[in-house]
Scaffold this motif. Structure first.
Motif, PDB file in Angstrom:
ATOM      1  N   MET A 127       0.826  -1.203   0.000  1.00  0.00           N
ATOM      2  CA  MET A 127       0.000   0.000   0.000  1.00  0.00           C
ATOM      3  C   MET A 127       0.862   1.256   0.000  1.00  0.00           C
ATOM      4  SD  MET A 127      -3.209   0.845  -0.064  1.00  0.00           S
ATOM      5  CE  MET A 127      -4.201   2.331   0.132  1.00  0.00           C
ATOM      6  N   MET A 161       0.927   4.080  -2.983  1.00  0.00           N
ATOM      7  CA  MET A 161       0.624   5.486  -2.734  1.00  0.00           C
ATOM      8  C   MET A 161       1.795   6.398  -3.108  1.00  0.00           C
ATOM      9  SD  MET A 161      -2.521   5.571  -1.823  1.00  0.00           S
ATOM     10  CE  MET A 161      -2.638   4.305  -3.088  1.00  0.00           C
ATOM     11  N   SER A 172       1.724   6.687  -6.821  1.00  0.00           N
ATOM     12  CA  SER A 172       0.637   7.586  -7.211  1.00  0.00           C
ATOM     13  C   SER A 172       1.022   9.048  -7.002  1.00  0.00           C
ATOM     14  CB  SER A 172      -0.630   7.272  -6.400  1.00  0.00           C
ATOM     15  OG  SER A 172      -1.103   5.986  -6.686  1.00  0.00           O
ATOM     16  N   ASN A 198      -9.182  15.149  -3.366  1.00  0.00           N
ATOM     17  CA  ASN A 198      -9.464  14.309  -2.203  1.00  0.00           C
ATOM     18  C   ASN A 198     -10.808  14.598  -1.543  1.00  0.00           C
ATOM     19  OD1 ASN A 198      -7.263  12.288  -0.952  1.00  0.00           O
ATOM     20  ND2 ASN A 198      -6.267  13.791  -2.248  1.00  0.00           N
ATOM     21  N   LEU A 250      -1.784  -2.009  -5.290  1.00  0.00           N
ATOM     22  CA  LEU A 250      -2.944  -1.497  -4.562  1.00  0.00           C
ATOM     23  C   LEU A 250      -3.943  -2.608  -4.253  1.00  0.00           C
ATOM     24  CD1 LEU A 250      -4.589   0.902  -3.458  1.00  0.00           C
ATOM     25  CD2 LEU A 250      -5.505   1.208  -5.768  1.00  0.00           C
ATOM     26  N   ILE A 263      -5.138  -4.142  -0.653  1.00  0.00           N
ATOM     27  CA  ILE A 263      -6.531  -4.096  -0.212  1.00  0.00           C
ATOM     28  C   ILE A 263      -7.016  -5.478   0.238  1.00  0.00           C
ATOM     29  CG2 ILE A 263      -8.900  -3.786  -1.049  1.00  0.00           C
ATOM     30  CD1 ILE A 263      -7.855  -1.438  -2.728  1.00  0.00           C
ATOM     31  N   THR A 312      -6.170   0.494   5.444  1.00  0.00           N
ATOM     32  CA  THR A 312      -6.113   0.880   4.031  1.00  0.00           C
ATOM     33  C   THR A 312      -6.446   2.359   3.869  1.00  0.00           C
ATOM     34  OG1 THR A 312      -6.800  -1.338   3.338  1.00  0.00           O
ATOM     35  CG2 THR A 312      -7.036   0.429   1.724  1.00  0.00           C
ATOM     36  N   GLY A 313      -7.498   2.810   4.556  1.00  0.00           N
ATOM     37  CA  GLY A 313      -7.897   4.214   4.481  1.00  0.00           C
ATOM     38  C   GLY A 313      -6.827   5.150   5.031  1.00  0.00           C
ATOM     39  N   SER A 331      -3.866   5.458   2.665  1.00  0.00           N
ATOM     40  CA  SER A 331      -4.171   6.138   1.406  1.00  0.00           C
ATOM     41  C   SER A 331      -3.793   7.612   1.439  1.00  0.00           C
ATOM     42  CB  SER A 331      -5.664   5.985   1.070  1.00  0.00           C
ATOM     43  OG  SER A 331      -6.458   6.727   1.972  1.00  0.00           O
ATOM     44  N   TYR A 339      -0.668   9.256  -0.382  1.00  0.00           N
ATOM     45  CA  TYR A 339      -0.732   9.764  -1.763  1.00  0.00           C
ATOM     46  C   TYR A 339      -0.747  11.293  -1.839  1.00  0.00           C
ATOM     47  CZ  TYR A 339      -3.324  11.302  -5.916  1.00  0.00           C
ATOM     48  OH  TYR A 339      -3.770  12.000  -7.008  1.00  0.00           O
ATOM     49  N   GLN A 389     -13.296   8.516   6.759  1.00  0.00           N
ATOM     50  CA  GLN A 389     -12.868   7.158   6.434  1.00  0.00           C
ATOM     51  C   GLN A 389     -12.544   6.342   7.679  1.00  0.00           C
ATOM     52  OE1 GLN A 389      -9.898   6.728   3.399  1.00  0.00           O
ATOM     53  NE2 GLN A 389     -10.914   8.115   1.982  1.00  0.00           N
TER      54      GLN A 389
END
Length: 299
Positions: free
Chosen positions: A12, A16, A19, A102, A230, A234, A242-243, A246, A249, A284
């Motif tokens: 993850m 990120m 990304s 976002n 990714l 997940i 995961t949230g 994120s 990024y 989130q």
């Protein structure tokens, strides 16, 4: 830490960070946004075709006519999302475009409430309000030094449009449970190739090896490789983790914008960025706003 979770965390984080450098590569290419997205889709499709073949996702029976149609529509939304987001970078900067982008979790919440009947709670509305205040702070900074007035506002509008299209795609993907996500990604980028091929200028192909390297990297690494990392993450990580991860990024994108292009945000812009990211994290992670602060509620 459990090895399964540790591996997922590394995947993850890598996804990120990759990304976060997309905007840099897009601007570095020096090409029109449509050309960049077309080549990203083409090289990404070739990469994901190999991945799906290796994972056995090309066998018949995985998709019905209905789910295939939904995947195609989500592809149209994703490609539109890339076009608008990439166009925002040169107008509002990578940092601002990414921050505004976002707000998409809130757009998804609203769309889910309208079309899926999901409950819109007071807590979600509270975080939405904070995000909106952050947006107002960023928009009101358009007259500050280094911002291009109407061009800056156009960049923000593009980023908002990109966020909306991503939320539409995410809403559609909710109906594709059981379909391998790598296969969905392959369909999406393939749709991009078919959509943009008639508009691409093949008479003026990039001449430098550096430009082709950038386009190849965007397709293979930032699309094929990033999707694999990714989705692998997940599948291994709890939703809350995961949230949380994120948010690497947007932080990475802001850092890249500062290091690569020396785009420094004003105090008001920083306040807006912080409000949007805090609100997105709060929603989130299920933080509950209180008079004296907020507390975490179980999922």
């Amino acid at each position: 830490m459990d090895k399964h979770i540790q591996k997922g965390t590394l995947e993850m984080v890598a996804a990120m960070l990759i990304s976060g450098t997309i905007g840099w590569f897009v601007l570095l290419s020096g090409l029109p946004v449509l050309e960049v997205v077309f080549w990203r889709c083409l090289f990404g499709a070739l990469t994901l075709l190999v991945v799906c073949a290796m994972l056995g996702f090309l066998r018949p029976g995985l998709l019905s006519r209905y789910t295939a149609m939904l995947a195609v529509v989500s592809g149209v939304a994703i490609v539109g999302n890339w076009l608008l987001l990439f166009a925002s970078y040169s107008r509002a900067s990578i940092a601002i475009g990414t921050a505004v982008y976002n707000v998409q979790p809130f757009m998804l919440v609203i769309l889910a409430a309208l079309f899926l009947g999901e409950k819109l709670t007071l807590q979600k509305l509270a975080w939405l309000s904070i995000s909106f205040l952050g947006m107002l702070a960023i928009v009101s900074a358009h007259g500050s030094a280094g911002q291009g007035g109407s061009d800056y506002l156009t960049g923000i509008a593009f980023a908002l449009g990109a966020a909306f299209l991503y939320a539409v795609a995410a809403l559609i993907i909710k109906k594709l449970k059981g379909i391998p996500p790598h296969l969905i990604a392959l369909i999406q980028v393939s749709v991009g190739v078919l959509m943009l091929a008639p508009l691409a200028d093949f008479t003026a192909l990039p001449q430098s090896q550096q430009t082709w390297s950038i386009l190849l990297t965007l397709g293979v690494v930032h699309t094929g490789g990033m999707y694999v990392l990714l989705y692998g993450a997940i599948q291994k990580l709890p939703t809350a983790l995961t949230g949380a991860l994120s948010f690497i990024y947007p932080i990475a994108a802001i850092a890249v914008d500062w290091i690569a292009f020396d785009h420094q945000l004003s105090a008001l812009q920083w306040l807006g960025v912080a409000a949007i990211l805090l609100a997105a994290a709060g929603m989130q992670q299920g933080w509950s706003l209180r008079i004296g602060g907020w507390r975490s509620v179980s999922h």
